[in-house]
Design a protein around this motif. Structure first.
Motif, PDB file in Angstrom:
ATOM      1  N   VAL A   1       0.809  -1.195   0.125  1.00  0.00           N
ATOM      2  CA  VAL A   1      -0.074   0.066  -0.051  1.00  0.00           C
ATOM      3  C   VAL A   1       0.906   1.417   0.048  1.00  0.00           C
ATOM      4  O   VAL A   1       0.622   2.078  -0.705  1.00  0.00           O
ATOM      5  CB  VAL A   1      -1.112  -0.006   1.265  1.00  0.00           C
ATOM      6  CG1 VAL A   1      -1.536   1.314   1.427  1.00  0.00           C
ATOM      7  CG2 VAL A   1      -2.008  -1.035   1.179  1.00  0.00           C
ATOM      8  N   PHE A   2       1.918   1.198   0.747  1.00  0.00           N
ATOM      9  CA  PHE A   2       2.760   2.577   0.887  1.00  0.00           C
ATOM     10  C   PHE A   2       3.447   2.625  -0.485  1.00  0.00           C
ATOM     11  O   PHE A   2       3.470   3.975  -0.830  1.00  0.00           O
ATOM     12  CB  PHE A   2       3.708   2.348   1.838  1.00  0.00           C
ATOM     13  CG  PHE A   2       4.587   3.405   2.223  1.00  0.00           C
ATOM     14  CD1 PHE A   2       4.155   4.453   2.840  1.00  0.00           C
ATOM     15  CD2 PHE A   2       6.010   3.356   1.731  1.00  0.00           C
ATOM     16  CE1 PHE A   2       5.026   5.935   2.956  1.00  0.00           C
ATOM     17  CE2 PHE A   2       6.701   4.517   1.877  1.00  0.00           C
ATOM     18  CZ  PHE A   2       6.284   5.717   2.565  1.00  0.00           C
ATOM     19  N   THR A   3       3.912   1.666  -1.078  1.00  0.00           N
ATOM     20  CA  THR A   3       4.467   1.809  -2.569  1.00  0.00           C
ATOM     21  C   THR A   3       3.542   2.249  -3.446  1.00  0.00           C
ATOM     22  O   THR A   3       3.989   3.184  -4.205  1.00  0.00           O
ATOM     23  CB  THR A   3       5.140   0.455  -2.694  1.00  0.00           C
ATOM     24  OG1 THR A   3       6.110  -0.225  -1.646  1.00  0.00           O
ATOM     25  CG2 THR A   3       5.798   0.515  -4.344  1.00  0.00           C
ATOM     26  N   THR A   4       2.192   1.687  -3.344  1.00  0.00           N
ATOM     27  CA  THR A   4       1.320   2.335  -4.548  1.00  0.00           C
ATOM     28  C   THR A   4       0.959   3.620  -4.175  1.00  0.00           C
ATOM     29  O   THR A   4       0.809   4.486  -5.220  1.00  0.00           O
ATOM     30  CB  THR A   4       0.211   1.271  -4.075  1.00  0.00           C
ATOM     31  OG1 THR A   4       0.684  -0.166  -4.558  1.00  0.00           O
ATOM     32  CG2 THR A   4      -0.846   1.678  -5.422  1.00  0.00           C
TER      33      THR A   4
ATOM     34  N   ILE B   1       7.309  -5.613 -13.551  1.00  0.00           N
ATOM     35  CA  ILE B   1       7.444  -4.888 -14.906  1.00  0.00           C
ATOM     36  C   ILE B   1       7.142  -3.612 -14.278  1.00  0.00           C
ATOM     37  O   ILE B   1       7.757  -2.544 -14.951  1.00  0.00           O
ATOM     38  CB  ILE B   1       6.284  -5.470 -15.509  1.00  0.00           C
ATOM     39  CG1 ILE B   1       6.464  -7.141 -16.027  1.00  0.00           C
ATOM     40  CG2 ILE B   1       6.125  -4.430 -16.748  1.00  0.00           C
ATOM     41  CD1 ILE B   1       5.164  -7.495 -16.470  1.00  0.00           C
ATOM     42  N   ALA B   2       6.631  -3.375 -13.161  1.00  0.00           N
ATOM     43  CA  ALA B   2       6.329  -1.939 -12.715  1.00  0.00           C
ATOM     44  C   ALA B   2       7.663  -1.152 -12.361  1.00  0.00           C
ATOM     45  O   ALA B   2       8.114  -0.188 -12.755  1.00  0.00           O
ATOM     46  CB  ALA B   2       5.506  -1.869 -11.613  1.00  0.00           C
ATOM     47  N   ALA B   3       8.505  -2.224 -11.541  1.00  0.00           N
ATOM     48  CA  ALA B   3      10.029  -1.628 -11.343  1.00  0.00           C
ATOM     49  C   ALA B   3      10.756  -1.456 -12.085  1.00  0.00           C
ATOM     50  O   ALA B   3      11.641  -0.408 -12.671  1.00  0.00           O
ATOM     51  CB  ALA B   3      10.604  -2.700 -10.206  1.00  0.00           C
TER      52      ALA B   3
ATOM     53  N   LEU C   1       1.097  -1.615 -10.335  1.00  0.00           N
ATOM     54  CA  LEU C   1       1.044  -1.694  -9.148  1.00  0.00           C
ATOM     55  C   LEU C   1      -0.174  -1.980  -8.299  1.00  0.00           C
ATOM     56  O   LEU C   1      -0.566  -2.677  -7.660  1.00  0.00           O
ATOM     57  CB  LEU C   1       1.929  -0.631  -8.467  1.00  0.00           C
ATOM     58  CG  LEU C   1       3.236  -0.569  -8.662  1.00  0.00           C
ATOM     59  CD1 LEU C   1       3.908   0.673  -8.032  1.00  0.00           C
ATOM     60  CD2 LEU C   1       4.171  -1.627  -8.063  1.00  0.00           C
ATOM     61  N   VAL C   2      -1.193  -1.157  -9.025  1.00  0.00           N
ATOM     62  CA  VAL C   2      -2.507  -0.997  -8.557  1.00  0.00           C
ATOM     63  C   VAL C   2      -3.015  -2.631  -8.903  1.00  0.00           C
ATOM     64  O   VAL C   2      -3.846  -3.075  -7.908  1.00  0.00           O
ATOM     65  CB  VAL C   2      -3.324  -0.024  -9.063  1.00  0.00           C
ATOM     66  CG1 VAL C   2      -4.819  -0.203  -8.866  1.00  0.00           C
ATOM     67  CG2 VAL C   2      -2.885   1.415  -8.607  1.00  0.00           C
ATOM     68  N   THR C   3      -2.777  -2.869 -10.010  1.00  0.00           N
ATOM     69  CA  THR C   3      -3.386  -4.282 -10.388  1.00  0.00           C
ATOM     70  C   THR C   3      -2.665  -5.503  -9.335  1.00  0.00           C
ATOM     71  O   THR C   3      -3.580  -6.490  -9.257  1.00  0.00           O
ATOM     72  CB  THR C   3      -3.213  -4.606 -11.903  1.00  0.00           C
ATOM     73  OG1 THR C   3      -3.676  -3.479 -12.715  1.00  0.00           O
ATOM     74  CG2 THR C   3      -3.492  -5.768 -12.369  1.00  0.00           C
ATOM     75  N   ALA C   4      -1.379  -5.321  -9.289  1.00  0.00           N
ATOM     76  CA  ALA C   4      -0.908  -6.301  -8.345  1.00  0.00           C
ATOM     77  C   ALA C   4      -1.478  -6.350  -6.955  1.00  0.00           C
ATOM     78  O   ALA C   4      -1.348  -7.516  -6.123  1.00  0.00           O
ATOM     79  CB  ALA C   4       0.611  -6.147  -8.269  1.00  0.00           C
ATOM     80  N   LEU C   5      -2.176  -5.258  -6.361  1.00  0.00           N
ATOM     81  CA  LEU C   5      -2.810  -5.355  -5.226  1.00  0.00           C
ATOM     82  C   LEU C   5      -4.058  -6.208  -5.251  1.00  0.00           C
ATOM     83  O   LEU C   5      -4.236  -6.475  -4.063  1.00  0.00           O
ATOM     84  CB  LEU C   5      -3.098  -3.857  -4.741  1.00  0.00           C
ATOM     85  CG  LEU C   5      -2.198  -2.904  -4.199  1.00  0.00           C
ATOM     86  CD1 LEU C   5      -2.526  -1.506  -3.995  1.00  0.00           C
ATOM     87  CD2 LEU C   5      -1.455  -3.484  -2.935  1.00  0.00           C
TER      88      LEU C   5
END
Length: 148
Positions: A7-10, A83-85, A143-147
């Motif tokens: 959550v913090f990363t997103t 992939i986001a990274a 990142l949102v999708t990974a959550l």
């Protein structure tokens, strides 16, 4: 603990996207509507102010994403985080090679010392910035999708 990191990363990446989107599609249009000296002075000031903050935000977002990928290696969605990274790495490389050199010149300009082609240089920065914004939006979306 991993959930808090996710959550913090997103949120961190999302806030960065919001700032950069605002620069691209709101602030620079406002600056462009100002008289020429004010436009250039606003861009110079913005370059100094955000130029001091954004390196930490970009690198911090990349580090947080990498830590998330490592910590959640066997979790669903980790491929999206990787992939986001990678996209955040692209944004950092773009920044260093394309945007920072123009910004470093622009932040020192005044109406008295700016080059004759200052608007063309700012337009080039804007075009590179639009691409960078698209890259970080894609990273944020992953990142949102990974959550989920």
């Amino acid at each position: 603990m991993l959930n808090a990191l996710e959550v913090f990363t997103t949120v961190t990446v999302g806030l960065m996207v919001g700032v950069e989107f605002s620069v691209a599609f709101v602030m620079n249009r406002i600056f462009g509507a100002l008289p020429e000296d004010a436009d250039q002075q606003a861009r110079s000031h913005g370059g100094r102010m955000l130029g001091a903050l954004m390196p930490f935000w970009y690198i911090g977002s990349l580090v947080l994403s990498a830590v998330w990928a490592v910590a959640g290696w066997h979790q669903p969605g980790t491929g999206l985080v990787v992939i986001a990274a990678a996209l955040l790495i692209v944004s950092v490389v773009m920044s260093l090679l394309l945007l920072v050199p123009i910004n470093n010149r622009g932040k020192t300009w005044t109406p008295e010392n700016r080059p004759a082609d200052w608007k063309e240089q700012m337009n080039r920065w804007d075009r590179f910035h639009y691409v960078r914004v698209a890259v970080i939006i894609a990273a944020f979306t992953l990142l949102v999708t990974a959550l989920a």
